[in-house]
Motif scaffolding. Structure first.
Motif, PDB file in Angstrom:
ATOM      1  N   TYR A 142       0.837  -1.199   0.000  1.00 43.98           N
ATOM      2  CA  TYR A 142       0.000   0.000   0.000  1.00 43.98           C
ATOM      3  C   TYR A 142       0.874   1.253   0.000  1.00 43.98           C
ATOM      4  CZ  TYR A 142      -4.261  -2.624   1.275  1.00 43.98           C
ATOM      5  OH  TYR A 142      -5.346  -3.474   1.299  1.00 43.98           O
ATOM      6  N   ALA A 143       0.488   2.233  -0.795  1.00 45.82           N
ATOM      7  CA  ALA A 143       1.119   3.553  -0.742  1.00 45.82           C
ATOM      8  C   ALA A 143       0.478   4.319   0.411  1.00 45.82           C
ATOM      9  CB  ALA A 143       0.914   4.290  -2.063  1.00 45.82           C
ATOM     10  N   VAL A 144       1.214   4.489   1.503  1.00 47.48           N
ATOM     11  CA  VAL A 144       0.617   5.054   2.714  1.00 47.48           C
ATOM     12  C   VAL A 144       0.956   6.523   2.944  1.00 47.48           C
ATOM     13  CG1 VAL A 144       0.407   2.840   3.884  1.00 47.48           C
ATOM     14  CG2 VAL A 144       2.523   4.140   4.114  1.00 47.48           C
ATOM     15  N   SER A 165      11.957   1.605   0.051  1.00 48.93           N
ATOM     16  CA  SER A 165      10.576   1.182   0.277  1.00 48.93           C
ATOM     17  C   SER A 165       9.795   2.214   1.088  1.00 48.93           C
ATOM     18  CB  SER A 165      10.545  -0.170   0.995  1.00 48.93           C
ATOM     19  OG  SER A 165      11.213  -0.089   2.243  1.00 48.93           O
ATOM     20  N   ALA A 166      10.394   3.390   1.317  1.00 43.76           N
ATOM     21  CA  ALA A 166       9.714   4.460   2.050  1.00 43.76           C
ATOM     22  C   ALA A 166       8.409   4.818   1.351  1.00 43.76           C
ATOM     23  CB  ALA A 166      10.614   5.685   2.153  1.00 43.76           C
ATOM     24  N   GLY A 167       7.379   5.034   2.154  1.00 41.69           N
ATOM     25  CA  GLY A 167       6.076   5.404   1.607  1.00 41.69           C
ATOM     26  C   GLY A 167       5.145   4.227   1.409  1.00 41.69           C
ATOM     27  N   TYR A 168       5.670   2.998   1.615  1.00 43.48           N
ATOM     28  CA  TYR A 168       4.871   1.798   1.377  1.00 43.48           C
ATOM     29  C   TYR A 168       4.724   0.960   2.649  1.00 43.48           C
ATOM     30  CZ  TYR A 168       5.551   2.760  -3.581  1.00 43.48           C
ATOM     31  OH  TYR A 168       5.558   3.354  -4.821  1.00 43.48           O
ATOM     32  N   GLU A 169       3.616   0.258   2.713  1.00 48.44           N
ATOM     33  CA  GLU A 169       3.368  -0.695   3.787  1.00 48.44           C
ATOM     34  C   GLU A 169       3.005  -2.026   3.142  1.00 48.44           C
ATOM     35  OE1 GLU A 169      -0.531  -1.143   6.286  1.00 48.44           O
ATOM     36  OE2 GLU A 169       0.729   0.373   7.268  1.00 48.44           O
ATOM     37  N   HIS A 227       0.062   8.592  -3.936  1.00 47.51           N
ATOM     38  CA  HIS A 227      -0.693   8.112  -2.786  1.00 47.51           C
ATOM     39  C   HIS A 227      -1.919   7.397  -3.361  1.00 47.51           C
ATOM     40  CE1 HIS A 227      -1.466   7.808   1.347  1.00 47.51           C
ATOM     41  NE2 HIS A 227      -1.859   9.016   1.659  1.00 47.51           N
ATOM     42  N   ASN A 228      -2.803   6.911  -2.517  1.00 50.22           N
ATOM     43  CA  ASN A 228      -4.079   6.349  -2.989  1.00 50.22           C
ATOM     44  C   ASN A 228      -3.913   5.279  -4.061  1.00 50.22           C
ATOM     45  OD1 ASN A 228      -5.293   8.096  -1.230  1.00 50.22           O
ATOM     46  ND2 ASN A 228      -6.210   9.418  -2.771  1.00 50.22           N
ATOM     47  N   TYR A 229      -3.001   4.370  -3.825  1.00 49.85           N
ATOM     48  CA  TYR A 229      -2.877   3.235  -4.732  1.00 49.85           C
ATOM     49  C   TYR A 229      -2.191   2.073  -4.013  1.00 49.85           C
ATOM     50  CZ  TYR A 229       2.108   4.348  -5.574  1.00 49.85           C
ATOM     51  OH  TYR A 229       3.458   4.577  -5.430  1.00 49.85           O
ATOM     52  N   ALA A 230      -2.286   0.901  -4.614  1.00 45.73           N
ATOM     53  CA  ALA A 230      -1.560  -0.274  -4.147  1.00 45.73           C
ATOM     54  C   ALA A 230      -0.755  -0.832  -5.313  1.00 45.73           C
ATOM     55  CB  ALA A 230      -2.526  -1.333  -3.613  1.00 45.73           C
ATOM     56  N   PRO A 244      -5.908   1.421  -8.085  1.00 44.51           N
ATOM     57  CA  PRO A 244      -6.401   2.669  -7.468  1.00 44.51           C
ATOM     58  C   PRO A 244      -7.096   2.427  -6.132  1.00 44.51           C
ATOM     59  CG  PRO A 244      -7.904   1.959  -9.194  1.00 44.51           C
ATOM     60  CD  PRO A 244      -6.726   1.020  -9.246  1.00 44.51           C
ATOM     61  N   TRP A 245      -7.157   3.493  -5.321  1.00 41.08           N
ATOM     62  CA  TRP A 245      -7.770   3.398  -3.992  1.00 41.08           C
ATOM     63  C   TRP A 245      -8.204   4.786  -3.533  1.00 41.08           C
ATOM     64  CZ3 TRP A 245      -9.626  -0.394  -1.142  1.00 41.08           C
ATOM     65  CH2 TRP A 245      -9.847  -0.188   0.217  1.00 41.08           C
ATOM     66  N   ASP A 246      -9.398   4.912  -2.954  1.00 41.45           N
ATOM     67  CA  ASP A 246      -9.912   6.188  -2.414  1.00 41.45           C
ATOM     68  C   ASP A 246      -9.961   7.282  -3.475  1.00 41.45           C
ATOM     69  OD1 ASP A 246     -10.651   5.453   0.091  1.00 41.45           O
ATOM     70  OD2 ASP A 246      -9.001   6.411   1.147  1.00 41.45           O
ATOM     71  N   TYR A 247     -10.971   7.248  -4.307  1.00 42.27           N
ATOM     72  CA  TYR A 247     -11.087   8.185  -5.416  1.00 42.27           C
ATOM     73  C   TYR A 247     -12.333   9.060  -5.322  1.00 42.27           C
ATOM     74  CZ  TYR A 247      -7.112   7.234  -8.407  1.00 42.27           C
ATOM     75  OH  TYR A 247      -5.843   7.180  -8.935  1.00 42.27           O
ATOM     76  N   ASP A 248     -12.623   9.554  -4.103  1.00 40.95           N
ATOM     77  CA  ASP A 248     -13.773  10.449  -3.943  1.00 40.95           C
ATOM     78  C   ASP A 248     -13.463  11.861  -4.454  1.00 40.95           C
ATOM     79  OD1 ASP A 248     -11.956  10.435  -1.764  1.00 40.95           O
ATOM     80  OD2 ASP A 248     -13.348  11.608  -0.558  1.00 40.95           O
ATOM     81  N   ALA A 249     -12.173  12.237  -4.474  1.00 36.16           N
ATOM     82  CA  ALA A 249     -11.782  13.580  -4.933  1.00 36.16           C
ATOM     83  C   ALA A 249     -11.577  13.559  -6.450  1.00 36.16           C
ATOM     84  CB  ALA A 249     -10.527  14.037  -4.206  1.00 36.16           C
TER      85      ALA A 249
END
Length: 357
Positions: A142-144, A165-169, A227-230, A244-249
């Motif tokens: 996950y891009a966190v 790997s910074a920014g990922y979980e 951000h907002n992706y895996a 993609p992930w969290d695309y309300d905007a």
């Protein structure tokens, strides 16, 4: 008719949950659906959205372990989207363009007997996501945060990253997953310009990435570039795909629910990987072809209007009951906001096609 989920959280645990909205420690609860009870853990989800009055939830199932083929689901309040539709419309749009995308559906949520309103149920991107699609096993990261920018430089402090790997979980994988991810970021940045076309295809499914890039540029989710992706690494091919992930905007509104200008996102998109891929003439040409085809068929009012109208009509009776929706007139005006955005955005992208073709 939308599914109805009745959650019961013991008052003692409800106090515990509300005590610290930033805590990632779940509390036990029960979920009832179609007269069947499920033992679950529940916790607030998201980053800035945890501050909203209408909370979003991460639900994990224990007994039985699976619910609709998944061990966990996400219930998004979509609080800043006055249409309550943008996230689902976006994820479906990615799917229509051939990009791996989580399933989503609207549900009605009640907690301890109080109706909480309309939510969007999002499929978790994990091993169940792969299994339910009969996809090869592989790692999922996950891009966190904004360091998931495909660069060697930190987005947060503009210094060289201490780890690639910074920014990922890591959500799912094995002892080699972080090493594979570091190799990906390293090679994205260090393969020479002369060798890029031949070498990068050993790490990335370029066709899938260009389709993802087309969808994000059309829908205009600025955060989605870093951000907002895996990332899913297919163990059989060794190639990464972006999910993609969290695309309300999207579709004409930003992350705060404010109107978004149609020219806010350039046709080339952003992040280091996009820039390097579009520096290769054959990749840039292919991106232009995908974009041109999308502007002619999927990213049009005629294609999206039936989807928007049908979903709006299904949602409206329940939105009238949603305790967190204060102005139904705004909800009723959202389809027109989207249609105008599509027309203006499409025209803008058509004008800039020459930059990539």
């Amino acid at each position: 008719m939308f599914p109805s989920y009745d959650l019961f959280i013991h008052p003692m645990y409800l106090v515990e949950l509300r005590k610290d909205v930033w805590s990632d420690e779940p509390v036990p609860a029960k979920l009832t659906y179609q007269k069947r009870k499920y033992d679950i853990d529940v916790v607030y989800r998201g980053s800035h959205i945890r501050k909203f009055e209408k909370k979003s939830y991460h639900v994990m199932f224990h007994k039985p372990k699976f619910f609709q083929g998944a061990h966990e689901i996400h219930l998004n309040s979509e609080f800043k989207d006055p249409s309550l539709m943008r996230n689902k419309l976006s994820l479906d749009f990615f799917h229509d363009l051939g990009v791996l995308s989580p399933n989503s559906k609207h549900v009605l949520v009640t907690i301890n007997g109080r109706f909480q309103g309309v939510y969007l149920q999002l499929e978790s991107v994990d091993q169940d996501f792969l299994r339910n699609r009969n996809l090869p096993n592989g790692s999922i990261s996950y891009a966190v945060d904004d360091d998931a920018n495909f660069s060697l430089i930190s987005e947060l402090d503009e210094d060289i990253k201490t780890t690639l790997s910074a920014g990922y979980e890591l959500k799912y994988g094995d002892e080699y997953s972080e090493e594979h991810l570091c190799d990906l970021v390293y090679n994205i940045n260090t393969i020479s310009r002369a060798e890029y076309e031949k070498e990068i295809v050993k790490y990335i499914d370029v066709e899938k990435y260009l389709r993802w890039l087309t969808a994000i540029v059309c829908t205009s989710n600025f955060d989605g570039f870093v951000h907002n992706y895996a990332l899913y690494r297919n163990d059989e091919t060794g190639l990464y795909e972006i999910i993609p992930w969290d695309y309300d905007a999207t579709w004409g509104r930003d992350v705060h629910g404010r109107l978004l200008e149609h020219d806010y996102i350039r046709i080339q998109g952003y992040n280091t990987l996009s820039a390097r891929l579009l520096d290769v003439p054959s990749f840039r040409k292919r991106y232009g072809e995908i974009m041109k085809e999308t502007l002619a068929h999927q990213f049009t009012v005629s294609y999206m209007k039936p989807k928007i109208e049908a979903l709006h009509a299904l949602l409206r009776p329940h939105v009238l009951r949603d305790p967190y929706v204060s102005d139904i007139a705004v909800f009723d005006g959202e389809p027109q906001v989207m249609y105008e955005f599509i027309e203006k955005r499409s025209s803008f992208l058509q004008q800039h096609l020459k930059e990539i073709l």
